[in-house]
Scaffold this motif. Structure first.
Motif, PDB file in Angstrom:
ATOM      1  N   ARG A 120       0.824  -1.219   0.000  1.00 62.60           N
ATOM      2  CA  ARG A 120       0.000   0.000   0.000  1.00 62.60           C
ATOM      3  C   ARG A 120       0.852   1.261   0.000  1.00 62.60           C
ATOM      4  NH1 ARG A 120      -2.830  -3.336   3.891  1.00 62.60           N
ATOM      5  NH2 ARG A 120      -4.626  -4.297   2.840  1.00 62.60           N
ATOM      6  N   ALA A 121       2.044   1.176   0.573  1.00 62.95           N
ATOM      7  CA  ALA A 121       2.949   2.318   0.503  1.00 62.95           C
ATOM      8  C   ALA A 121       3.441   2.531  -0.932  1.00 62.95           C
ATOM      9  CB  ALA A 121       4.140   2.110   1.448  1.00 62.95           C
ATOM     10  N   ILE A 122       3.655   1.426  -1.655  1.00 65.14           N
ATOM     11  CA  ILE A 122       4.071   1.511  -3.059  1.00 65.14           C
ATOM     12  C   ILE A 122       2.920   1.976  -3.932  1.00 65.14           C
ATOM     13  CG2 ILE A 122       4.872   0.149  -5.048  1.00 65.14           C
ATOM     14  CD1 ILE A 122       6.250  -1.707  -2.950  1.00 65.14           C
ATOM     15  N   ASN A 123       1.718   1.448  -3.667  1.00 67.57           N
ATOM     16  CA  ASN A 123       0.527   1.765  -4.467  1.00 67.57           C
ATOM     17  C   ASN A 123      -0.630   2.052  -3.514  1.00 67.57           C
ATOM     18  OD1 ASN A 123      -1.611   1.900  -6.258  1.00 67.57           O
ATOM     19  ND2 ASN A 123      -0.869   0.222  -7.540  1.00 67.57           N
ATOM     20  N   PRO A 124      -0.801   3.312  -3.087  1.00 65.46           N
ATOM     21  CA  PRO A 124      -1.816   3.640  -2.086  1.00 65.46           C
ATOM     22  C   PRO A 124      -3.248   3.363  -2.522  1.00 65.46           C
ATOM     23  CG  PRO A 124      -0.183   5.396  -2.239  1.00 65.46           C
ATOM     24  CD  PRO A 124       0.072   4.463  -3.389  1.00 65.46           C
ATOM     25  N   ALA A 125      -3.488   3.162  -3.828  1.00 63.71           N
ATOM     26  CA  ALA A 125      -4.850   2.868  -4.288  1.00 63.71           C
ATOM     27  C   ALA A 125      -5.308   1.482  -3.863  1.00 63.71           C
ATOM     28  CB  ALA A 125      -4.928   2.986  -5.809  1.00 63.71           C
ATOM     29  N   LEU A 238      -2.884   5.091  -9.890  1.00 64.95           N
ATOM     30  CA  LEU A 238      -2.578   3.676  -9.674  1.00 64.95           C
ATOM     31  C   LEU A 238      -1.107   3.556 -10.035  1.00 64.95           C
ATOM     32  CD1 LEU A 238      -4.106   0.897  -9.034  1.00 64.95           C
ATOM     33  CD2 LEU A 238      -3.840   0.474 -11.492  1.00 64.95           C
ATOM     34  N   THR A 239      -0.252   3.540  -9.038  1.00 61.01           N
ATOM     35  CA  THR A 239       1.171   3.779  -9.270  1.00 61.01           C
ATOM     36  C   THR A 239       1.928   2.597  -9.848  1.00 61.01           C
ATOM     37  OG1 THR A 239       1.632   3.233  -6.962  1.00 61.01           O
ATOM     38  CG2 THR A 239       1.273   5.561  -7.492  1.00 61.01           C
ATOM     39  N   THR A 240       1.329   1.417  -9.870  1.00 57.20           N
ATOM     40  CA  THR A 240       1.926   0.240 -10.493  1.00 57.20           C
ATOM     41  C   THR A 240       0.877  -0.442 -11.361  1.00 57.20           C
ATOM     42  OG1 THR A 240       1.267  -1.375  -8.806  1.00 57.20           O
ATOM     43  CG2 THR A 240       3.318  -0.165  -8.415  1.00 57.20           C
ATOM     44  N   SER A 241       1.315  -1.322 -12.241  1.00 56.26           N
ATOM     45  CA  SER A 241       0.395  -2.309 -12.806  1.00 56.26           C
ATOM     46  C   SER A 241      -0.020  -3.263 -11.697  1.00 56.26           C
ATOM     47  CB  SER A 241       1.065  -3.099 -13.930  1.00 56.26           C
ATOM     48  OG  SER A 241       1.481  -2.252 -14.966  1.00 56.26           O
ATOM     49  N   VAL A 242      -1.185  -3.877 -11.862  1.00 57.59           N
ATOM     50  CA  VAL A 242      -1.697  -4.809 -10.855  1.00 57.59           C
ATOM     51  C   VAL A 242      -2.139  -6.084 -11.554  1.00 57.59           C
ATOM     52  CG1 VAL A 242      -3.452  -5.208  -9.080  1.00 57.59           C
ATOM     53  CG2 VAL A 242      -2.417  -2.932  -9.315  1.00 57.59           C
ATOM     54  N   GLN A 278      -7.233 -14.036 -16.173  1.00 59.43           N
ATOM     55  CA  GLN A 278      -6.372 -13.468 -15.156  1.00 59.43           C
ATOM     56  C   GLN A 278      -6.734 -11.985 -15.079  1.00 59.43           C
ATOM     57  OE1 GLN A 278      -2.326 -13.481 -16.605  1.00 59.43           O
ATOM     58  NE2 GLN A 278      -2.949 -12.764 -18.601  1.00 59.43           N
ATOM     59  N   LEU A 279      -6.441 -11.353 -13.970  1.00 58.63           N
ATOM     60  CA  LEU A 279      -6.561  -9.907 -13.899  1.00 58.63           C
ATOM     61  C   LEU A 279      -5.219  -9.273 -14.231  1.00 58.63           C
ATOM     62  CD1 LEU A 279      -7.754  -7.123 -13.108  1.00 58.63           C
ATOM     63  CD2 LEU A 279      -6.931  -7.581 -10.780  1.00 58.63           C
ATOM     64  N   LEU A 280      -5.230  -8.364 -15.192  1.00 56.59           N
ATOM     65  CA  LEU A 280      -4.150  -7.419 -15.414  1.00 56.59           C
ATOM     66  C   LEU A 280      -4.796  -6.039 -15.481  1.00 56.59           C
ATOM     67  CD1 LEU A 280      -2.039  -9.241 -18.166  1.00 56.59           C
ATOM     68  CD2 LEU A 280      -1.589  -9.173 -15.710  1.00 56.59           C
ATOM     69  N   MET A 281      -4.165  -5.055 -14.868  1.00 55.41           N
ATOM     70  CA  MET A 281      -4.752  -3.715 -14.796  1.00 55.41           C
ATOM     71  C   MET A 281      -3.644  -2.672 -14.853  1.00 55.41           C
ATOM     72  SD  MET A 281      -7.383  -2.208 -11.917  1.00 55.41           S
ATOM     73  CE  MET A 281      -6.382  -2.700 -10.506  1.00 55.41           C
ATOM     74  N   VAL A 282      -3.804  -1.716 -15.773  1.00 54.77           N
ATOM     75  CA  VAL A 282      -2.833  -0.640 -15.965  1.00 54.77           C
ATOM     76  C   VAL A 282      -3.595   0.672 -16.072  1.00 54.77           C
ATOM     77  CG1 VAL A 282      -0.891   0.205 -17.342  1.00 54.77           C
ATOM     78  CG2 VAL A 282      -1.388  -2.237 -17.289  1.00 54.77           C
ATOM     79  N   GLN A 283      -3.069   1.708 -15.458  1.00 53.95           N
ATOM     80  CA  GLN A 283      -3.695   3.023 -15.585  1.00 53.95           C
ATOM     81  C   GLN A 283      -3.136   3.749 -16.800  1.00 53.95           C
ATOM     82  OE1 GLN A 283      -3.105   5.989 -12.396  1.00 53.95           O
ATOM     83  NE2 GLN A 283      -5.325   6.296 -12.455  1.00 53.95           N
TER      84      GLN A 283
END
Length: 391
Positions: A120-125, A238-242, A278-283
């Motif tokens: 969460r520190a890396i990606n607070p969303a 969204l600071t990283t891909s998920v 699979q879930l892949l998610m990018v902003q």
């Protein structure tokens, strides 16, 4: 040299890029007004984390280096070294992540197992519930819908690049039977025009019939269909891909006894299993989220998109975000070409050959089949073609 590139997707455009970079003249021919295939209908991920060890990982890491360099020169690509997080929710999923971190090539991938609070520190969303996360620092992203346009703009500025849209190549001319070509390679398009050069590279993507079958026969490449979507802006970074733990099931880097235990002990949700999801998610740069995806391998492919995958994705994403998913604004399907064979001596049955590269005539090469690796690996795939052809 004068190089003819057929196809304006990301693989073809990267071949044009390397040829121009090495001082050559390029003519790129595209049957559509713009590329419309898998090169646009993807996440824009430079996805190092899940690649098979060996050639595939080496290719992805080299491509990641090339993407960063090109992105510095072409800011419109939207290159972002954002990394990725794969949250895990139980002991079975955590064990797969731990096995990945124990790989001998984990450091090259930038793998690190982080706690939920560290994630969460890396990606607070990511305010939802999970117990830990696999962090991959080497993953990155670009903007897939505009990447080819940005690259083409830079190519045109070189003065050694010509783009010919709306022309379908119908024939590869056998120069051995045509003395007027003086040993040069040539193709004829559906306007009747002949384009000749010192080399022709056919980067046809998922177009495997017609001319490709005529000159190459049946090649070890299959077509794969997927469904994806785009949402309204998230309203925060969204600071990283998920990804989710179902991605462990589809990427060869995660093969392990722990994955076998996950597959045996934790079934996918019905919709995920039915659609091989699979879930892949990018902003995206506008704040929206690209989400997906499904896998369909059997022909004939469906011609419509179905709702079950999107409902499943919404549930998973909202569990990670701890908030409602923004409204889905666009849904689409795409088809890409994927190699179906493995390199000699490779372990397991997962196709891990990066690309199908074949000389089909004197001076004419076919390059296709990177599958879900196309956006990730295309700069290194094209670089290897250029090296092998002596450009």
């Amino acid at each position: 040299m004068r190089v003819i590139v057929v196809g304006a997707g990301v693989v073809g455009t990267m071949h044009a890029w390397h040829a121009v970079e090495r001082g050559h003249e390029v003519v790129q021919i595209e049957r559509e007004a713009e590329a419309r295939g898998a090169s646009l209908r993807n996440f824009g991920q430079i996805w190092v984390s899940g690649r098979a060890g060996g050639e595939e990982l080496d290719t992805a890491l080299r491509a990641r280096e090339l993407w960063e360099g090109i992105g510095a020169r072409v800011p419109e690509l939207g290159f972002r070294a954002i990394g990725s997080l794969t949250p895990v929710r139980n002991d079975l999923e955590l064990a797969v992540a731990e096995a990945a971190v124990a790989r001998p090539d984990a450091a090259a991938r930038g793998y690190k197992l982080v706690t939920a609070d560290e994630a969460r520190a890396i990606n607070p969303a990511l305010r939802g519930e999970f117990v830990s996360a696999l962090h991959c620092e080497r993953d990155a992203a670009v903007e897939p819908r505009t990447a080819q346009l940005a690259l083409r703009k830079a190519l045109l500025a070189s003065g050694r690049y010509t783009f010919l849209p709306g022309r379908e190549v119908r024939e590869v001319i056998d120069t051995r039977k045509d003395a007027s070509k003086n040993g040069r390679s040539a193709v004829r398009d559906d306007h009747g025009d002949v384009h000749s050069g010192d080399a022709v590279v056919l980067c046809t993507g998922a177009w495997l019939g017609g001319l490709v079958r005529e000159i190459a026969g049946d090649i070890p490449v299959r077509r794969v269909r997927l469904q994806m979507a785009q949402t309204d802006p998230l309203g925060e970074p969204l600071t990283t891909s998920v990804a989710d733990a179902d991605s462990f099931r589809y990427y060869p880097a995660y093969a392990s006894e722990a994955l076998d235990a996950l597959n045996a002990g934790q079934a996918q949700q019905p919709a995920a299993a039915a659609h091989k999801m699979q879930l892949l998610m990018v902003q995206r740069r506008d704040g929206g989220l690209t989400i997906g995806d499904t896998h369909e391998y059997e022909h004939p492919f469906a011609f419509d998109t179905v709702e079950d995958p999107y409902e499943h994705l919404t549930q998973v994403i909202e569990g990670f975000l701890g908030r409602p998913l923004p409204k889905i604004r666009r849904r689409w399907a795409g088809v890409y070409a994927q190699c179906t064979d493995t390199p000699p001596g490779s372990a397991g049955g997962t196709p891990t050959r990066v690309v199908h590269r074949q000389q089909v005539r004197d001076g004419v090469w076919l390059v296709t089949g990177p599958g879900g690796r196309g956006m990730t690996c295309s700069p290194a795939i094209a670089e290897k073609t250029a090296d092998e052809l002596g450009w």
